[in-house]
Design an enzyme around this catalytic site. Structure first.
Site: not given
Lengths: 513, 426
Positions: B46, B111, B113, B162
């Site tokens: 996907e 991830d 951040d 990112s």
């Protein structure tokens, strides 16, 4: 293809062999004919046992004396195996050990039928069965434990002496329970980390290059994972054969009752839609919201924003107290645009999420407000979050300050902190309820934030309607379990009953609002 | 280097150029196809696109690299996310019986951040970053890379910037891709040391014995702590932050240090006093006291979002996607150059589009195959396309990506051999 020759032997041997070991893996379903009365009785008893497993799991530490004692006495009362040393001598009264194990076996498989149907039911069933299995496994002696390992083909390599010497310091430093002596005298198994997730998750074991090094005495976690995985797979398979089972008219009503009970009062059926006005929420948050929601409301007002976890927990709660979708949208929107979000962005990004909560988007699931258990046990808050259970997730110092700012008495705060220390978070919240409403005894067992709200409204004279709702909530709350509530009170022990009485009893036992 | 500044309003003009001439489609396909070892691996993957005006479309899937190229060049997505490999083609998920359309595999992802560190950095907050707090990312990468390789045995790790304020890690090993959700969350929790939200003051609590993983992580943290925390963030200089640090210690130590700090103002010396107190406390107390370690970890240890890692179907920003707010390309990071990585030097889409028109000297790989290849129109266009990104600042990142893929290809070869052996094609 691997054959478990021992299991094959069980199939062809007489029944006594089948139940030769105190701990079952439920590998094969029962093959005998079972009377309908027994079918129902066994299922209900096991349900009660699993409910107890759930309750004690929340109220006590899993390895503690009280935990084990409660489970043992409940197992005994319900005629399930309760001592691993039980032998097959005919007892003076009640069932023989063999009969108990048979009941254990059959009831497990019946409940599989009832609990395989949805994700939530499966998750609940697996969780309680694993906890029950863990309790029983820990009660075995070491020889019996070894036998369990071998019977289930858990073949892991042990590390040799040289490797042990090299790794000794790491092994000792990885686990509180491993000493230098353990390393010298016990076998260490090298197990792929995927088979020991609980130990990895809690960092209780030495992990190198994808393998964990487990001393023989800790092998229970491995066994549990194996049990859990197999049960999960079996449930999926069972779900596929369900249509055939449901076509049997005798079974269908019973199975429905059994699983339906766990939907119970989940506050998703909105009885009071539109009865709350938006401008009442500020006042209500101080008066009738549990601490977690009060905290979320305050953060929302202060920061004009809440992160996803907070939006879900608080948003669903508001839905449960009766906010309509339109009201909810207005509520969130007006608050968010006071912050950094402009109206446009709200409509694009956050409105979808609110509608989703009400079941108007995506797969249209009408999400149910979180129960205390869910808030306490899943999705702990991290930096920037305000959700969770303050009694569980806040620093005791900060919790104390917060309670002081809410004008809770010093002695009251002391009591609450004691409960928090003992990990009785829901009881702490109940105490908070008692202190803020100025009553001696809450008279209900708290396990859902919306229940707190209803009880609070009732206590402040919210009217007969609230009272009725609270009462039905109370009754079915005792019976519900899935992702839901844990009623700490004991289920009543049943005496012997006929089938007719049994089904009637079932009806009232599992009634939902 | 071009100083073309980025303006988001130019995206509609820049994106078509980017997708037509710069996006490294063949490397991208080579990655996601994983050597063709598993059937339909690429076809069942996907993708999700964010298009102009914030239109978001999910369940995009493609049969071939060409189809992927054509669709992306048609839609010119502002953002690209990669999701899981499903049981059926995602684009056909509505035709599949409900319940049978399942996410099966995906890379294990992390991830990091910068906003999750707002309580421990004073130079910036929210979406801002600077070279001072970027060190936190360096530390995070060092610690997580070591742990994922050393403790978990993973080998094929792709670290990606990112584009704005964080980094992602894609663990591409076959074993990682097949991990169920429970395993992913277990890995993420093993790697988590900083716990608690705004309501929690002390976010790191260590108990004896100190697990080897924590010990190894501390070794790495200690390499950066003096410069990052003491010097750049000045946590023991400014009063508010000194108070915060002190609040993480036991009360008696705190009182003592408050006194000592009256006479000692230099941060390095103050930290030495903290460490001395820790040694003293450890020697005199029965239970373990590790507050100096806890402080270092609270200020420097990586904070990851478990929710990103645990879902098999979680969508994560794709490498080589553009960040719409900054214009920067999400580029793979070569860990050999980690210390000198500068997020502000990462090329923006406007920069590389501008570079397309200006040939860069010495960047062309003089491939002798030019002379050997037939000079027909299509091939020439292909070659031009392949060499385009090389003329820009994007080139070195694609080259690094190629190296990463080459390493992975070794394992695919092994797998294909194994498969054909099993099928008895010799």
């Amino acid at each position: 293809m691997e054959f478990s020759s021992r299991r094959r032997r069980f199939l062809t041997n007489p029944q006594t062999e089948l139940y030769g070991h105190p701990l079952q893996f439920y590998g094969q379903p029962p093959l005998e004919n079972i009377a309908l009365a027994e079918f129902e009785a066994f299922a209900v008893d096991r349900l009660k046992l699993l409910k107890t497993v759930e309750n004690v799991g929340v109220s006590y530490l899993k390895a503690s004396e009280q935990y084990s004692e409660k489970l043992r006495s409940e197992s005994k009362a319900l005629n399930f195996p309760h001592r691993p040393g039980g032998d097959d001598r005919k007892p003076q009264a009640g069932l023989s050990e063999n009969d108990k194990r048979r009941k254990d076996h059959i009831s497990h498989f019946i409940l599989r039928l009832a609990y395989c149907q949805t994700e939530d039911l499966r998750r609940w069933f697996i969780q309680q069965e694993v906890d029950l299995f863990r309790y029983r496994f820990n009660a075995l002696d070491s020889e019996q434990k070894l036998e369990v390992l071998h019977r289930n083909n858990l073949q892991y390599d042990t590390i040799n002496v040289e490797e042990k010497i090299v790794l000794k310091d790491e092994l000792v430093n990885s686990s509180y329970t491993v000493s230098g002596i353990t390393v010298e005298h016990q076998d260490f198994y090298k197990v792929p980390f995927q088979d020991a997730l609980d130990l990895v998750r809690a960092r209780k074991v030495y992990l190198k290059a994808g393998y964990v090094y487990i001393p023989h005495k800790d092998i229970v976690t491995i066994v549990l994972n194996d049990f859990r995985t197999r049960l999960s797979k079996s449930l999926a398979l069972t779900a596929r054969s369900l249509p055939a089972v449901h076509s049997d008219e005798r079974l269908q009503p019973l199975l429905n009752h059994l699983s339906h009970a766990y939907v119970g009062q989940d506050y998703s059926i909105q009885k009071n839609v539109g009865k709350i006005a938006l401008d009442q929420i500020d006042a209500l948050s101080g008066k009738s919201f549990p601490l977690c929601m009060r905290q979320l409301h305050q953060s929302l007002r202060e920061n004009h924003h809440l992160r996803h976890g907070g939006r879900m927990q608080y948003g669903l709660f508001l839905k449960g107290i009766g906010l309509s979708l339109e009201q909810a949208l207005q509520f969130w929107r007006s608050e968010f645009i006071r912050g950094k979000v402009d109206a446009d962005k709200f409509d694009k990004a956050y409105a979808y999420s609110v509608r989703h909560m009400f079941g108007k988007e995506g797969k249209r699931t009408d999400y149910t407000p979180y129960s205390c258990m869910k808030v306490i046990l899943s999705n702990p808050p991290s930096q920037g979050d305000h959700h969770g259970c303050p009694f569980r997730h806040s620093d005791p110092e900060l919790l104390k300050q917060k309670l002081q700012s809410y004008k809770v008495s010093a002695s009251g705060i002391g009591q609450i902190l004691e409960l928090v220390k003992g990990m009785h978070f829901q009881l702490a919240c109940q105490k908070y309820f008692e202190l803020t409403h100025n009553i001696e005894d809450a008279n209900f067992s708290l396990n859902h934030p919306n229940q707190y709200f209803i009880e609070s409204q009732k206590a402040s004279g919210g009217g007969r309607e609230m009272k009725r709702e609270a009462d039905t909530a109370q009754r079915s709350q005792e019976n519900s379990a899935t992702g839901g509530s844990a009623a700490p009170r004991e289920p009543e022990a049943d005496g012997p009953q006929g089938v007719g009485e049994m089904t009637e009893d079932l009806d009232s036992y599992f009634q939902d609002a | 280097m071009s100083s073309q500044s980025y303006d988001a309003a130019c995206l509609p003009d820049l994106l078509p150029l980017y997708y037509r001439r710069l996006f490294p489609f063949s490397q991208y396909y080579r990655w996601l196809n994983y050597g063709g070892v598993q059937k339909n691996y690429f076809q069942n993957r996907e993708f999700s696109f964010t298009l102009k005006d914030d239109i978001y479309v999910r369940y995009q899937s493609f049969s071939t690299q060409t189809e992927l190229e054509k669709e992306m060049q048609k839609m010119n997505p502002y953002k690209i996310d990669i999701g899981a490999i499903y049981s059926h083609r995602p684009s056909q998920h509505n035709t599949v019986k409900s319940g049978t359309f399942q996410a099966l595999e995906k890379e294990l992802v992390f991830d990091i951040d910068m906003t999750d560190y707002d309580d421990v950095r004073s130079c910036c907050s929210a979406a801002d970053i600077c070279c001072k707090c970027w060190t936190l990312m360096t530390v995070a990468i060092r610690i997580l890379d070591r742990a994922l390789r050393g403790d978990f045995g993973f080998q094929q790790l792709l670290w990606v910037y990112s584009g704005r304020r964080g980094v992602h890690c894609w663990v591409c090993d076959e074993g990682a891709r097949k991990l169920p959700s429970a395993a992913r969350s277990a890995v993420a929790e093993y790697l988590s040391l900083v716990k608690g939200g705004d309501e929690t003051l002390k976010k790191v609590v260590l108990t004896d014995p100190i697990h080897p993983f924590i010990r190894e992580s501390l070794v790495l943290v200690e390499q950066y702590f003096p410069r990052y925390a003491l010097l750049e963030q000045d946590i023991l200089g400014r009063k508010e932050s000194v108070d915060k640090v002190l609040s993480l210690m036991p009360e008696d130590v705190r009182k003592q240090l408050q006194q000592d700090f009256q006479n000692e103002k230099k941060p390095e010396t103050r930290w030495k006093l903290v460490k001395d107190q820790a040694v003293r406390k450890q020697a005199t107390s029965k239970k373990g006291h590790h507050f100096e370690k806890e402080i270092m970890l609270q200020y420097c240890y990586p904070r990851l979002d478990v929710n990103v890692s645990k879902g098999v179907n979680h969508l994560l920003k794709s490498p080589f996607s553009v960040h719409p707010k900054t214009g920067r390309i999400s580029v793979p990071m070569d860990l050999n150059e980690l210390e000198t990585f500068d997020p502000f030097a990462v090329p923006t889409i406007s920069q590389i589009c501008e570079e397309l028109d200006r040939p860069r000297s010495g960047e062309e790989d003089g491939k002798s195959e030019d002379a050997k290849e037939k000079e027909n129109e299509k091939e020439a266009a292909e070659r031009r396309k392949i060499r385009d990104y090389k003329r820009t600042s994007l080139g070195k990142y694609v080259k690094y990506f190629d190296q990463f893929l080459d390493e992975m290809a070794q394992s695919w070869k092994g797998e294909l051999l194994k498969k054909s052996d099993l099928q008895k094609d010799f």
